[in-house]
Scaffold this motif. Structure first.
Motif, PDB file in Angstrom:
ATOM      1  N   THR A 282       2.629 -16.723 -13.745  1.00 19.49           N
ATOM      2  CA  THR A 282       3.647 -17.384 -13.115  1.00 19.49           C
ATOM      3  C   THR A 282       2.549 -17.585 -11.893  1.00 19.49           C
ATOM      4  OG1 THR A 282       5.139 -15.695 -13.640  1.00 19.49           O
ATOM      5  CG2 THR A 282       4.793 -15.640 -11.480  1.00 19.49           C
ATOM      6  N   GLU A 283       3.053 -18.528 -10.455  1.00 18.49           N
ATOM      7  CA  GLU A 283       2.637 -18.478  -9.767  1.00 18.49           C
ATOM      8  C   GLU A 283       3.412 -18.401  -8.393  1.00 18.49           C
ATOM      9  OE1 GLU A 283      -0.227 -22.586  -8.320  1.00 18.49           O
ATOM     10  OE2 GLU A 283       1.798 -23.349  -8.309  1.00 18.49           O
ATOM     11  N   ALA A 284       2.731 -17.748  -7.047  1.00 16.24           N
ATOM     12  CA  ALA A 284       3.903 -16.699  -6.483  1.00 16.24           C
ATOM     13  C   ALA A 284       2.878 -17.000  -5.544  1.00 16.24           C
ATOM     14  CB  ALA A 284       4.129 -15.861  -6.888  1.00 16.24           C
ATOM     15  N   HIS A 285       3.613 -16.808  -4.087  1.00 16.97           N
ATOM     16  CA  HIS A 285       3.293 -16.683  -2.877  1.00 16.97           C
ATOM     17  C   HIS A 285       3.407 -14.864  -1.953  1.00 16.97           C
ATOM     18  CE1 HIS A 285       3.334 -20.919  -2.492  1.00 16.97           C
ATOM     19  NE2 HIS A 285       2.007 -20.933  -1.442  1.00 16.97           N
ATOM     20  N   VAL A 286       2.480 -14.690  -1.723  1.00 17.28           N
ATOM     21  CA  VAL A 286       1.728 -13.406  -1.188  1.00 17.28           C
ATOM     22  C   VAL A 286       1.126 -13.048  -0.745  1.00 17.28           C
ATOM     23  CG1 VAL A 286       2.466 -11.058  -2.151  1.00 17.28           C
ATOM     24  CG2 VAL A 286       3.450 -12.424  -3.565  1.00 17.28           C
ATOM     25  N   THR A 287       2.215 -12.242   1.131  1.00 15.35           N
ATOM     26  CA  THR A 287       1.018 -11.770   1.713  1.00 15.35           C
ATOM     27  C   THR A 287       0.804 -10.285   1.054  1.00 15.35           C
ATOM     28  OG1 THR A 287       2.559 -13.131   3.455  1.00 15.35           O
ATOM     29  CG2 THR A 287       0.630 -11.589   3.902  1.00 15.35           C
ATOM     30  N   LEU A 288      -0.700 -10.252   1.532  1.00 13.18           N
ATOM     31  CA  LEU A 288      -1.013  -8.798   0.937  1.00 13.18           C
ATOM     32  C   LEU A 288      -1.813  -8.517   2.570  1.00 13.18           C
ATOM     33  CD1 LEU A 288      -3.449  -9.410  -1.934  1.00 13.18           C
ATOM     34  CD2 LEU A 288      -1.124  -8.905  -1.722  1.00 13.18           C
ATOM     35  N   THR A 289      -1.444  -6.892   2.264  1.00 17.17           N
ATOM     36  CA  THR A 289      -2.042  -6.242   3.578  1.00 17.17           C
ATOM     37  C   THR A 289      -2.767  -5.177   3.619  1.00 17.17           C
ATOM     38  OG1 THR A 289       0.503  -7.088   4.352  1.00 17.17           O
ATOM     39  CG2 THR A 289      -1.031  -5.178   6.443  1.00 17.17           C
ATOM     40  N   CYS A 290      -3.519  -4.772   4.239  1.00 12.64           N
ATOM     41  CA  CYS A 290      -3.921  -3.608   4.236  1.00 12.64           C
ATOM     42  C   CYS A 290      -3.303  -2.659   5.486  1.00 12.64           C
ATOM     43  CB  CYS A 290      -5.637  -3.770   4.944  1.00 12.64           C
ATOM     44  SG  CYS A 290      -6.936  -2.235   4.254  1.00 12.64           S
ATOM     45  N   VAL A 291      -4.066  -0.797   4.559  1.00 10.09           N
ATOM     46  CA  VAL A 291      -3.600   0.117   5.799  1.00 10.09           C
ATOM     47  C   VAL A 291      -4.178  -0.113   6.162  1.00 10.09           C
ATOM     48  CG1 VAL A 291      -4.660   1.453   3.831  1.00 10.09           C
ATOM     49  CG2 VAL A 291      -2.155   2.745   4.227  1.00 10.09           C
ATOM     50  N   SER A 292      -5.259  -0.135   6.568  1.00 13.91           N
ATOM     51  CA  SER A 292      -6.048  -0.068   7.714  1.00 13.91           C
ATOM     52  C   SER A 292      -5.409  -1.084   8.570  1.00 13.91           C
ATOM     53  CB  SER A 292      -7.529   0.409   7.328  1.00 13.91           C
ATOM     54  OG  SER A 292      -7.513   0.927   6.650  1.00 13.91           O
ATOM     55  N   ASN A 293      -4.744  -1.832   8.391  1.00 12.86           N
ATOM     56  CA  ASN A 293      -4.593  -2.780   9.552  1.00 12.86           C
ATOM     57  C   ASN A 293      -4.042  -1.774  11.089  1.00 12.86           C
ATOM     58  OD1 ASN A 293      -4.524  -5.626  10.162  1.00 12.86           O
ATOM     59  ND2 ASN A 293      -2.542  -5.470  10.195  1.00 12.86           N
ATOM     60  N   PRO A 294      -4.558  -2.036  11.988  1.00 17.58           N
ATOM     61  CA  PRO A 294      -4.245  -1.578  12.661  1.00 17.58           C
ATOM     62  C   PRO A 294      -2.376  -2.305  13.736  1.00 17.58           C
ATOM     63  CG  PRO A 294      -5.731  -2.655  13.761  1.00 17.58           C
ATOM     64  CD  PRO A 294      -5.477  -2.397  12.494  1.00 17.58           C
ATOM     65  N   VAL A 295      -1.966  -1.330  14.517  1.00 16.75           N
ATOM     66  CA  VAL A 295      -0.998  -2.893  15.145  1.00 16.75           C
ATOM     67  C   VAL A 295      -1.573  -3.792  15.663  1.00 16.75           C
ATOM     68  CG1 VAL A 295       0.685  -2.811  17.573  1.00 16.75           C
ATOM     69  CG2 VAL A 295       0.369  -0.465  15.582  1.00 16.75           C
ATOM     70  N   GLY A 296      -0.887  -5.016  15.208  1.00 14.92           N
ATOM     71  CA  GLY A 296      -1.487  -6.322  16.017  1.00 14.92           C
ATOM     72  C   GLY A 296      -2.929  -7.235  15.934  1.00 14.92           C
ATOM     73  N   GLY A 297      -3.005  -5.606  14.491  1.00 17.76           N
ATOM     74  CA  GLY A 297      -5.051  -5.808  13.266  1.00 17.76           C
ATOM     75  C   GLY A 297      -4.310  -6.969  12.681  1.00 17.76           C
ATOM     76  N   ARG A 501       7.857   3.714  17.235  1.00 18.50           N
ATOM     77  CA  ARG A 501       6.949   4.801  17.195  1.00 18.50           C
ATOM     78  C   ARG A 501       5.531   4.511  16.742  1.00 18.50           C
ATOM     79  NH1 ARG A 501       5.459   8.299  13.713  1.00 18.50           N
ATOM     80  NH2 ARG A 501       6.154   7.449  12.239  1.00 18.50           N
ATOM     81  N   ARG A 502       4.260   5.196  17.682  1.00 23.61           N
ATOM     82  CA  ARG A 502       3.173   4.542  17.417  1.00 23.61           C
ATOM     83  C   ARG A 502       2.730   5.962  16.491  1.00 23.61           C
ATOM     84  NH1 ARG A 502       1.286  -0.391  20.100  1.00 23.61           N
ATOM     85  NH2 ARG A 502      -0.982   0.612  19.505  1.00 23.61           N
ATOM     86  N   ALA A 503       2.351   4.672  15.618  1.00 29.32           N
ATOM     87  CA  ALA A 503       1.791   5.712  14.330  1.00 29.32           C
ATOM     88  C   ALA A 503       0.093   5.748  14.058  1.00 29.32           C
ATOM     89  CB  ALA A 503       2.296   5.986  13.171  1.00 29.32           C
ATOM     90  N   ASP A 504      -1.046   5.855  13.420  1.00 33.61           N
ATOM     91  CA  ASP A 504      -2.461   5.708  13.112  1.00 33.61           C
ATOM     92  C   ASP A 504      -1.977   5.412  11.559  1.00 33.61           C
ATOM     93  OD1 ASP A 504      -3.492   6.145  15.407  1.00 33.61           O
ATOM     94  OD2 ASP A 504      -4.180   8.433  15.227  1.00 33.61           O
ATOM     95  N   PRO A 505      -3.150   4.704  11.148  1.00 37.74           N
ATOM     96  CA  PRO A 505      -2.724   4.431   9.679  1.00 37.74           C
ATOM     97  C   PRO A 505      -3.389   5.043   9.024  1.00 37.74           C
ATOM     98  CG  PRO A 505      -4.464   2.487  10.775  1.00 37.74           C
ATOM     99  CD  PRO A 505      -4.155   4.022  12.315  1.00 37.74           C
ATOM    100  N   ALA A 510      -0.268   1.951  10.078  1.00 36.86           N
ATOM    101  CA  ALA A 510       0.284   2.035  11.187  1.00 36.86           C
ATOM    102  C   ALA A 510       1.399   1.613  11.687  1.00 36.86           C
ATOM    103  CB  ALA A 510      -0.993   1.164  12.464  1.00 36.86           C
ATOM    104  N   SER A 511       2.101   2.118  13.328  1.00 37.66           N
ATOM    105  CA  SER A 511       3.488   1.491  13.508  1.00 37.66           C
ATOM    106  C   SER A 511       4.049   1.464  14.915  1.00 37.66           C
ATOM    107  CB  SER A 511       4.569   2.305  12.387  1.00 37.66           C
ATOM    108  OG  SER A 511       4.685   3.272  13.298  1.00 37.66           O
ATOM    109  N   GLY A 512       4.314   0.825  15.449  1.00 40.11           N
ATOM    110  CA  GLY A 512       4.533   0.671  16.703  1.00 40.11           C
ATOM    111  C   GLY A 512       4.923  -1.252  17.378  1.00 40.11           C
TER     112      GLY A 512
END
Length: 521
Positions: A282-297, A501-505, A510-512
């Motif tokens: 199967t072929e698919a476009h998928v976006t991956l994200t690291c949990v350590s990504n800060p807000v705006g990272g 709500r700001r939250a660290d990774p 992270a959130s905010g």
């Protein structure tokens, strides 16, 4: 008295230098001998991996936030400095009392050996390079320190004693220089030999990926934001972020690769790489994200993946009642806990072998990695995967879960401003603002921006390829002179607005809302 003190200080400095050279010999000899074994069994790799294993979450988060994808280079630099300092201390101790230096070197060697033999896929034989390096380092240290002492039978007269010391130090510097150069050549040779012996680039380049049985849907026109300078919608392999625990990229041959699926299953199965090539991929476009990504990272990337749906593999194994998690393990010992139902539903969770139309790059998991939409990578995107154990969250813990991170890690809704960058200076008038938002498996239905304390206004969304990919946006701002703040927030496909709500990774991402300051001139 002053001359004696200066002489002692000078000798102490040279003894410290001898310790540094000896430490370099330990690493160089082990690197050269290790060229014929496992790459992660070399001292620096083993010590670095052990350090990462015991890194507390706050320190890992600090390293990634500070150094980003250069965190491993920073770790190696720090390790090099630490080893040099320890070498200085051991050199001085050994000059003053040889037995103390021997005990120190043996202790350090024991730590290195322990780090080596505890690596995944490493046997006792892989400790031999570290042992050889330790022995070589002791011999070099003994030789260099002997050169700092007066020659037996040298005349005690002041002039001749001074000449003897001068000659002794010349011999010391010559020996230290030659030894350091030899250590550099040995280390370089070890790297070259190891690369030649374990080089997979040619094999990877010759690999022909099969056509997918299920091709990715055509990407609609307009997925790329028209704002100049925007992040590409499809991330090139060379620019895709890399965050993992592997200090040396595991070198796994596709011919030798095998995946074991076991645990709470009716049938244990094993898959070879050829099995994947022969399956309906199967072929698919998928976006991956690291949990350590800060807000705006920028620890997020979007790619086209090719692989076998994990649900097909699990269907063959037939998980038993009560199982709720799959523990995936990499060849280097990293593990991730993924909810079983996520791997069985209709999302494109894949055992991926291809990335953007070519075989996986070595650093991104060649020959096989996991790609799971909707979950942060630390609980789903295992690279160099070789083991899937169907189990329970109550019974097994994954690598980062044992270190204080969450068990499941669903990706949070996030929007960021890509253009203009924070602290940018822009001319007054019409200013193009653009960015990217994601909420994998839920999709993005709205992005809003706020200038200073004004009202939230809707940005223009670019086309959506799928709910598993990020979505870009743009806005034309009538900018007035002065300092301004641009805030952004997104709404996902369920109608939920991104939290402020700001939250660290740590422990689950992270959130905010991101706020970017720009100066309009």
């Amino acid at each position: 008295m002053a001359k004696l003190r200066n002489r002692m200080e000078s000798t102490t400095a040279l003894a410290a230098l001898a310790g540094v050279v000896a430490a370099a010999v330990v690493l160089a000899v082990a690197e050269l001998a290790g060229a014929f074994g496992t790459a992660r069994a070399t001292p620096l790799n083993a010590l670095g991996s052990t350090f990462i294993d015991f890194t507390p979450p706050w320190l890992k988060d600090f390293a990634i936030a500070t150094f980003g994808t250069n965190d491993k280079a920073a770790l190696f630099a720090g390790m090099g400095l630490t080893i040099a300092v320890l070498g200085c201390i051991l050199g001085v101790l050994a000059y003053r009392r040889w037995v103390l230096g021997v005990l120190g070197v043996v202790f350090m060697g024991s730590v290195i050996v322990a780090s080596v033999v505890t690596r995944a896929g490493v046997g006792l034989a892989d400790a031999v390079p570290s042992v050889l390096g330790t022995i070589a380092g002791l011999l070099v240290l003994r030789l260099l320190l002997a050169l700092l002492r007066p020659l037996p039978g040298s005349d005690s007269a002041a002039g001749q004693a001074g000449d003897a010391r001068t000659a002794s130090r010349r011999r010391f510097f010559a020996a230290a220089g030659i030894t350091a150069a030899a250590a550099g050549i040995a280390a370089t040779g070890g790297r070259l030999l190891g690369t030649a012996r374990r080089n997979l680039l040619e094999v990877r380049a010759a690999l022909q990926l099969p056509s997918p049985a299920k091709a990715a849907p055509a990407v609609p026109a307009g997925v790329q934001s028209p704002v100049p300078g925007m992040t590409p919608w499809l991330t090139p392999n060379s620019d895709f972020y890399r965050i993992d625990t592997a200090l040396s990229v595991p070198e796994v041959s596709s011919d030798e690769w095998e995946l074991r699926v076991h645990g709470l299953v009716e049938e244990e199965i094993r898959l070879s790489f050829q099995d994947l090539l022969d399956a309906g991929l199967t072929e698919a476009h998928v976006t991956l994200t690291c949990v350590s990504n800060p807000v705006g990272g920028n620890l997020a990337g979007n790619a086209k993946w090719l692989g076998l749906p994990i649900r097909d593999v699990l269907a063959r194994a037939r998980p038993k009642d009560g199982a709720d998690m799959v523990l995936s393990t990499s060849v280097d010992g990293f593990s991730a806990s993924t909810p079983l139902e996520v791997l069985q539903d209709d999302r494109d969770a894949l055992l991926a072998i291809g990335m953007n139309g070519e075989p996986l790059p070595l650093e991104h998991g060649y020959p096989v990695r996991m790609v799971v939409p909707g979950l942060y990578g630390f609980v789903s995107a295992t690279k160099w995967v070789v083991d899937l154990e169907v189990t329970r969250f109550a019974d097994r813990k994954a690598y980062w879960t044992e270190r204080g991170w969450s068990e499941r890690g669903p990706i949070k809704t996030m929007a960021r401003v890509d253009v203009p960058k924070s602290f940018a200076k822009v001319p007054a008038g019409k200013v193009a603002v653009g960015g990217t938002a994601w909420a994998q498996t839920r999709g993005i239905t709205r992005v809003e921006i706020q200038i200073d304390d004004g009202d939230w206004v809707a940005a223009e969304l670019s086309a959506e390829a799928s709910r598993s990919t990020w979505r870009q946006w743009s806005y034309e701002w009538d900018a007035k002179p002065g300092a301004h703040y641009i805030k952004v927030r997104a709404t996902d496909g369920t109608g939920e607005v991104q939290t402020d709500r700001r939250a660290d990774p740590v422990p689950d991402g992270a959130s905010g809302w991101q706020s970017v300051m720009v100066t309009v001139e």
